[in-house]
Design a protein around this motif. Sequence first.
Motif, PDB file in Angstrom:
ATOM      1  N   LEU A 257       0.848  -1.305  -0.107  1.00  0.00           N
ATOM      2  CA  LEU A 257      -0.043  -0.016   0.067  1.00  0.00           C
ATOM      3  C   LEU A 257       0.977   1.303  -0.003  1.00  0.00           C
ATOM      4  N   VAL A 258       0.475   2.116  -0.925  1.00  0.00           N
ATOM      5  CA  VAL A 258       1.497   3.332  -1.165  1.00  0.00           C
ATOM      6  C   VAL A 258       1.356   4.315   0.212  1.00  0.00           C
ATOM      7  N   GLU A 259       0.278   4.374   0.754  1.00  0.00           N
ATOM      8  CA  GLU A 259       0.417   5.329   1.940  1.00  0.00           C
ATOM      9  C   GLU A 259       1.055   4.484   3.268  1.00  0.00           C
ATOM     10  N   ASP A 260       1.031   3.166   3.188  1.00  0.00           N
ATOM     11  CA  ASP A 260       1.593   2.552   4.528  1.00  0.00           C
ATOM     12  C   ASP A 260       3.211   2.579   4.109  1.00  0.00           C
ATOM     13  N   GLU A 261       3.535   2.372   2.973  1.00  0.00           N
ATOM     14  CA  GLU A 261       4.947   2.140   2.581  1.00  0.00           C
ATOM     15  C   GLU A 261       5.639   3.396   2.807  1.00  0.00           C
ATOM     16  N   LEU A 262       4.955   4.525   2.286  1.00  0.00           N
ATOM     17  CA  LEU A 262       5.750   5.860   2.381  1.00  0.00           C
ATOM     18  C   LEU A 262       5.836   6.454   4.007  1.00  0.00           C
ATOM     19  N   LYS A 263       4.952   5.938   4.843  1.00  0.00           N
ATOM     20  CA  LYS A 263       4.982   5.960   6.177  1.00  0.00           C
ATOM     21  C   LYS A 263       6.036   5.020   6.886  1.00  0.00           C
ATOM     22  N   ARG A 264       6.469   3.992   6.487  1.00  0.00           N
ATOM     23  CA  ARG A 264       7.259   3.069   6.776  1.00  0.00           C
ATOM     24  C   ARG A 264       8.607   3.461   6.782  1.00  0.00           C
ATOM     25  N   LEU A 265       8.927   4.274   5.556  1.00  0.00           N
ATOM     26  CA  LEU A 265      10.161   4.633   5.272  1.00  0.00           C
ATOM     27  C   LEU A 265      10.663   6.156   5.641  1.00  0.00           C
ATOM     28  N   GLY A 266       9.494   6.530   6.546  1.00  0.00           N
ATOM     29  CA  GLY A 266       9.856   7.617   7.329  1.00  0.00           C
ATOM     30  C   GLY A 266       9.108   8.959   6.590  1.00  0.00           C
ATOM     31  N   GLY A 267       8.377   8.849   5.580  1.00  0.00           N
ATOM     32  CA  GLY A 267       7.721   9.804   4.759  1.00  0.00           C
ATOM     33  C   GLY A 267       6.824  10.415   5.777  1.00  0.00           C
ATOM     34  N   LEU A 268       6.408  11.990   5.872  1.00  0.00           N
ATOM     35  CA  LEU A 268       5.513  12.520   6.409  1.00  0.00           C
ATOM     36  C   LEU A 268       4.281  12.832   5.619  1.00  0.00           C
ATOM     37  N   PHE A 269       3.308  11.454   5.765  1.00  0.00           N
ATOM     38  CA  PHE A 269       2.500  11.409   4.958  1.00  0.00           C
ATOM     39  C   PHE A 269       1.209  12.335   5.184  1.00  0.00           C
ATOM     40  N   GLU A 270       0.687  12.960   4.048  1.00  0.00           N
ATOM     41  CA  GLU A 270      -0.335  13.839   4.177  1.00  0.00           C
ATOM     42  C   GLU A 270      -1.449  13.303   3.170  1.00  0.00           C
ATOM     43  N   LYS A 271      -2.832  13.713   3.416  1.00  0.00           N
ATOM     44  CA  LYS A 271      -3.774  13.260   2.412  1.00  0.00           C
ATOM     45  C   LYS A 271      -5.050  14.381   2.566  1.00  0.00           C
ATOM     46  N   LYS A 272      -5.910  14.253   1.590  1.00  0.00           N
ATOM     47  CA  LYS A 272      -7.169  14.905   1.501  1.00  0.00           C
ATOM     48  C   LYS A 272      -8.075  13.840   1.574  1.00  0.00           C
ATOM     49  N   GLY A 273      -9.433  13.933   1.332  1.00  0.00           N
ATOM     50  CA  GLY A 273     -10.277  13.051   0.784  1.00  0.00           C
ATOM     51  C   GLY A 273     -10.233  12.206  -0.285  1.00  0.00           C
ATOM     52  N   ASN A 274     -10.967  11.040  -0.219  1.00  0.00           N
ATOM     53  CA  ASN A 274     -10.777  10.051  -1.249  1.00  0.00           C
ATOM     54  C   ASN A 274     -10.986  11.064  -2.804  1.00  0.00           C
ATOM     55  N   TRP A 275     -10.147  10.991  -3.712  1.00  0.00           N
ATOM     56  CA  TRP A 275     -10.352  11.326  -4.998  1.00  0.00           C
ATOM     57  C   TRP A 275     -10.133  12.962  -4.984  1.00  0.00           C
ATOM     58  N   GLU A 276     -10.008  13.677  -3.899  1.00  0.00           N
ATOM     59  CA  GLU A 276      -9.591  15.243  -4.098  1.00  0.00           C
ATOM     60  C   GLU A 276      -8.403  15.483  -4.543  1.00  0.00           C
ATOM     61  N   ALA A 277      -8.282  16.562  -5.416  1.00  0.00           N
ATOM     62  CA  ALA A 277      -6.832  16.942  -5.831  1.00  0.00           C
ATOM     63  C   ALA A 277      -6.007  17.390  -4.878  1.00  0.00           C
ATOM     64  N   PHE A 278      -4.807  16.643  -4.723  1.00  0.00           N
ATOM     65  CA  PHE A 278      -3.883  17.130  -3.484  1.00  0.00           C
ATOM     66  C   PHE A 278      -2.257  17.071  -4.071  1.00  0.00           C
ATOM     67  N   ALA A 279      -1.378  17.709  -4.003  1.00  0.00           N
ATOM     68  CA  ALA A 279      -0.134  17.777  -4.342  1.00  0.00           C
ATOM     69  C   ALA A 279       0.760  18.486  -3.486  1.00  0.00           C
ATOM     70  N   ILE A 280       1.755  17.984  -3.232  1.00  0.00           N
ATOM     71  CA  ILE A 280       2.775  18.295  -2.213  1.00  0.00           C
ATOM     72  C   ILE A 280       4.054  18.772  -2.902  1.00  0.00           C
ATOM     73  N   THR A 281       4.775  19.891  -2.793  1.00  0.00           N
ATOM     74  CA  THR A 281       6.019  20.000  -2.795  1.00  0.00           C
ATOM     75  C   THR A 281       6.999  20.127  -1.778  1.00  0.00           C
ATOM     76  N   ASP A 282       7.948  19.461  -1.527  1.00  0.00           N
ATOM     77  CA  ASP A 282       8.905  19.315  -0.407  1.00  0.00           C
ATOM     78  C   ASP A 282      10.341  19.388  -0.876  1.00  0.00           C
ATOM     79  N   GLY A 283      10.727  20.597  -1.287  1.00  0.00           N
ATOM     80  CA  GLY A 283      11.963  20.775  -1.789  1.00  0.00           C
ATOM     81  C   GLY A 283      12.185  20.386  -3.244  1.00  0.00           C
TER      82      GLY A 283
END
Length: 235
Positions: free
Chosen positions: A175-201
Amino acid sequence: MKVLMVFTSHDILGSTGRKTGFWLEEGAAPYYVFRDAGIDLTLASPKGGQPPVDPKSDLPENQTPAMARFKKDPDAQKVFAMTKKLKDMRSEDFAAVFYPGGHGPMWDLAEDPDSIALIESFYNSGKPVAAVCHAPGVLHRVTYKGAPLVKGKRVTGFTNTEEEEVQLTKIVPFLVEDELKRLGGLFEKKGNWEAFAITDGRLITGQNPASSTAGAQALVKLLSGATQAVGCTAA
């Protein structure tokens, strides 16, 4: 300015026998964002040639303006049908790399040594890396300075609840969310199917198909800022 788009070549959804590939909106929408911004695009995939399109992405209920534009654009269709071999791509030839999603990348690009090395080369060279929907999953073996690339970074991607809604939590390799969290990513999200993009550096991630335009626009903005900074330095 040149940008590389990397597509999956994988077309089978796990052990189900059903077809998968890249999500058409996630290829078409960013393609036109980049093209309309005057960016020179190169498309690549592990096998080269036509990357497989997830048939579900082309169902009537999933149609978008970018897809409609693509279907009336034989030149764009030709570009998509003739992707370069991923192993021949070099980060020094491009300003950034963008990964469209769909379930396909979870099987090939997530484990592809050429893809992993390419992303690391882009990032080590100070260049942006962008991925949307399931494509942030291709980062799960990518490292930077000995640690997972996503560690300590704000990231998003296809969420657990979105995967549950499409009933594929038991089919995907992880699962993408679980894997990114496992790797130490600071996972953020909006509601299902809502447009959301993050730029970090220099890392850009988008949550789902609806986020593909926002993710591509974020990359254009980042590249524009880099160009202006270079111009200021040169002056």
